[in-house]
Motif scaffolding. Structure first.
Motif, short mmCIF file in Angstrom:
data_model
loop_
_atom_site.label_atom_id
_atom_site.label_comp_id
_atom_site.label_asym_id
_atom_site.label_seq_id
_atom_site.Cartn_x
_atom_site.Cartn_y
_atom_site.Cartn_z
N VAL A 14 1.96 18.20 5.97
CA VAL A 14 1.71 17.54 7.24
C VAL A 14 1.21 16.13 6.96
O VAL A 14 0.32 15.93 6.13
N ILE A 15 1.82 15.15 7.62
CA ILE A 15 1.37 13.76 7.54
C ILE A 15 1.33 13.22 8.97
O ILE A 15 2.36 13.22 9.65
N HIS A 16 0.15 12.80 9.40
CA HIS A 16 -0.06 12.27 10.75
C HIS A 16 0.47 13.21 11.83
O HIS A 16 1.13 12.78 12.78
N LYS A 66 -0.50 22.01 3.39
CA LYS A 66 -1.68 21.50 4.09
C LYS A 66 -1.48 20.08 4.58
O LYS A 66 -0.42 19.50 4.39
N ASP A 67 -2.51 19.53 5.20
CA ASP A 67 -2.45 18.17 5.72
C ASP A 67 -2.61 17.18 4.56
O ASP A 67 -3.63 17.16 3.90
N ALA A 68 -1.59 16.38 4.33
CA ALA A 68 -1.59 15.43 3.22
C ALA A 68 -1.75 13.99 3.71
O ALA A 68 -1.50 13.05 2.95
N THR A 69 -2.19 13.80 4.94
CA THR A 69 -2.29 12.46 5.52
C THR A 69 -3.17 11.55 4.68
O THR A 69 -2.77 10.44 4.33
N GLU A 70 -4.35 12.02 4.35
CA GLU A 70 -5.29 11.17 3.61
C GLU A 70 -4.74 10.80 2.24
O GLU A 70 -4.79 9.64 1.83
N SER A 71 -4.18 11.76 1.53
CA SER A 71 -3.60 11.49 0.21
C SER A 71 -2.43 10.52 0.32
O SER A 71 -2.29 9.62 -0.51
N PHE A 72 -1.60 10.71 1.33
CA PHE A 72 -0.44 9.83 1.53
C PHE A 72 -0.90 8.39 1.77
O PHE A 72 -0.35 7.45 1.19
N GLU A 73 -1.91 8.22 2.60
CA GLU A 73 -2.40 6.88 2.92
C GLU A 73 -3.17 6.26 1.75
O GLU A 73 -3.09 5.05 1.52
N SER A 85 -9.91 14.07 15.15
CA SER A 85 -9.04 12.91 15.29
C SER A 85 -8.45 12.46 13.97
O SER A 85 -7.83 11.42 13.89
N LYS A 86 -8.64 13.24 12.93
CA LYS A 86 -8.16 12.85 11.61
C LYS A 86 -6.66 12.53 11.62
O LYS A 86 -6.23 11.50 11.14
N ASP A 87 -5.84 13.42 12.20
CA ASP A 87 -4.40 13.20 12.22
C ASP A 87 -3.99 12.13 13.22
O ASP A 87 -3.06 11.40 12.99
#
Length: 141
Positions: free
Chosen positions: A35-37, A63-70, A100-102
């Motif tokens: 998951v990204i954003h 899992k949510d990879a938004t933080e790693s991606f950014e 609100s992380k995503d």
């Protein structure tokens, strides 16, 4: 149960909706989702092509990879490439769980800006001042 969790409704543009529990089951090299954003991507086909190696993607799979991606600071091309792996959205109920992380993209962008530009510039400035100080010290002795 899985079919009940997916929403057919939003049309082609929105895509199906997946719970984080569904995404979490796809965390191996046979099937890797992340998951990204708030969007779900099936990156299974991309594992072998990823410039950082497949291990990087498998660590984030399921899992949510938004933080790693950014944090990595992916290029515009990489962001465009994501579109071909898009398979759906995270269920709104699961988005609320994560706060609100995503949804707060600007927060991630600011963190990336700090680590990408300001910290190195500040470091270079400090090194430059130290160099100048020691060069002046050397001349006066």
């Amino acid at each position: 149960m899985e079919a009940g969790k997916r929403a057919e409704g939003g049309g082609e543009a929105a895509g199906p909706v997946f719970t984080l529990q569904e995404v979490a089951r796809r965390n191996c090299s046979r099937e890797a989702w992340l998951v990204i954003h708030g969007r779900v991507y099936d990156v299974t086909r991309f594992l072998e092509e990823h410039p950082g190696g497949e291990e990087v993607l498998l660590e984030q799979a399921g899992k949510d990879a938004t933080e790693s991606f950014e944090d990595v600071g992916h290029s515009t091309d990489a962001r465009e490439m994501l579109k071909q792996y898009y398979i759906g959205e995270v269920h709104p109920h699961d988005r609320k769980k994560e706060g609100s992380k995503d949804q707060n993209v600007t927060s991630s962008g600011q963190a990336s800006f700090w680590s990408t530009w300001l910290i190195p510039i500040f470091g270079a400035l400090v090194i430059g001042l130290m160099y100048r100080y020691y060069m002046l010290e050397g001349r006066s002795s």
